[in-house]
Design an enzyme around this catalytic site. Structure first.
Site, PDB file in Angstrom:
ATOM      1  N   ASP A 229     -50.100 -13.230  18.990  1.00 45.89           N
ATOM      2  CA  ASP A 229     -50.800 -12.637  18.705  1.00 45.89           C
ATOM      3  C   ASP A 229     -52.004 -11.756  18.913  1.00 45.89           C
ATOM      4  O   ASP A 229     -52.178 -12.600  20.978  1.00 45.89           O
ATOM      5  CB  ASP A 229     -51.011 -13.546  16.690  1.00 45.89           C
ATOM      6  CG  ASP A 229     -52.468 -12.524  16.326  1.00 45.89           C
ATOM      7  OD1 ASP A 229     -51.827 -11.919  15.418  1.00 45.89           O
ATOM      8  OD2 ASP A 229     -53.273 -13.518  16.318  1.00 45.89           O
TER       9      ASP A 229
ATOM     10  N   ASP B 278     -55.433 -10.842  18.404  1.00 43.36           N
ATOM     11  CA  ASP B 278     -56.937 -10.693  17.662  1.00 43.36           C
ATOM     12  C   ASP B 278     -56.835 -12.093  17.634  1.00 43.36           C
ATOM     13  O   ASP B 278     -56.288 -12.919  16.390  1.00 43.36           O
ATOM     14  CB  ASP B 278     -57.546 -10.031  16.394  1.00 43.36           C
ATOM     15  CG  ASP B 278     -57.605  -8.237  16.829  1.00 43.36           C
ATOM     16  OD1 ASP B 278     -57.628  -8.354  17.658  1.00 43.36           O
ATOM     17  OD2 ASP B 278     -56.497  -7.504  15.560  1.00 43.36           O
TER      18      ASP B 278
END
Length: 187
Positions: free
Chosen positions: A21, A23
């Site tokens: 991922d 953020d």
């Protein structure tokens, strides 16, 4: 906080690729960030990524960017932020971006498995050959839906219930990688 639970009948093989991922996992989470100047890598991430590259492990980034659908940022701004992430922490072997909102019903927005499946296709791997690491429950849910190994790396925004239901939990990206390679030693 490191935890692994559950039993698997297959012999454990370390992942052949790591998907991440963006953020809260690779960089500081700036909501709806459309400014490349606000990209700040999390401590220790660059070192871990470089170690994985040195091991020959392909790396990919999979990111929900609902700010595009919501009109907070443009696709061009999201791409500029991704380019900055790639400049600071890359190169990455694959990028997957979901520009849809939560109610759009797409197959790519995490927790749906679409981005993981697409990344696997690009890398020529099967989902069970990859691990996906992220900071919220939808990340590990997407991994599970795809048949990949999910590792939760909690941040202050991670809900306790997400931590409680995750099979693998680690404090940092380095701990997550160590957990996956150590898992093979105890299987």
């Amino acid at each position: 906080m490191e935890r692994s639970a559950g039993t698997h009948t297959q012999e454990w093989v370390p992942p052949r690729a790591i998907l991440l991922d963006r953020d809260g996992t690779l960089i500081e989470d700036v909501p709806y960030n459309g400014d490349p100047d606000e990209v700040q890598p999390l401590p220790g991430v660059a070192r871990v990524l470089n170690e994985l590259r040195a091991m020959g492990i392909p790396l990919g980034v999979l990111t929900n960017q609902s700010g595009i659908a919501r009109g907070h940022i443009t696709r061009e701004q999201a791409d500029a932020v991704n380019a900055r992430v790639d400049e600071l922490l890359g190169p990455f072997d694959v990028w997957e971006v979901c520009p849809h909102g939560p109610d759009d019903g797409c197959d790519c927005r995490k927790p749906a498995p679409g981005m993981i499946l697409s990344a696997c296709k690009t890398l020529g791997l099967k989902p069970h050959e990859v691990a996906f690491m992220g900071d919220i429950g939808s990340d590990v849910d997407a991994a599970q839906a795809a048949g990949a190994t999910g590792v939760l790396i909690p941040t202050p925004v991670t809900l306790q219930e997400e931590v409680d239901r995750a099979e693998y939990v680690a404090k940092t990206l380095a701990d997550a990688v160590a957990l996956l390679w150590k898992k093979g030693d105890t299987a």
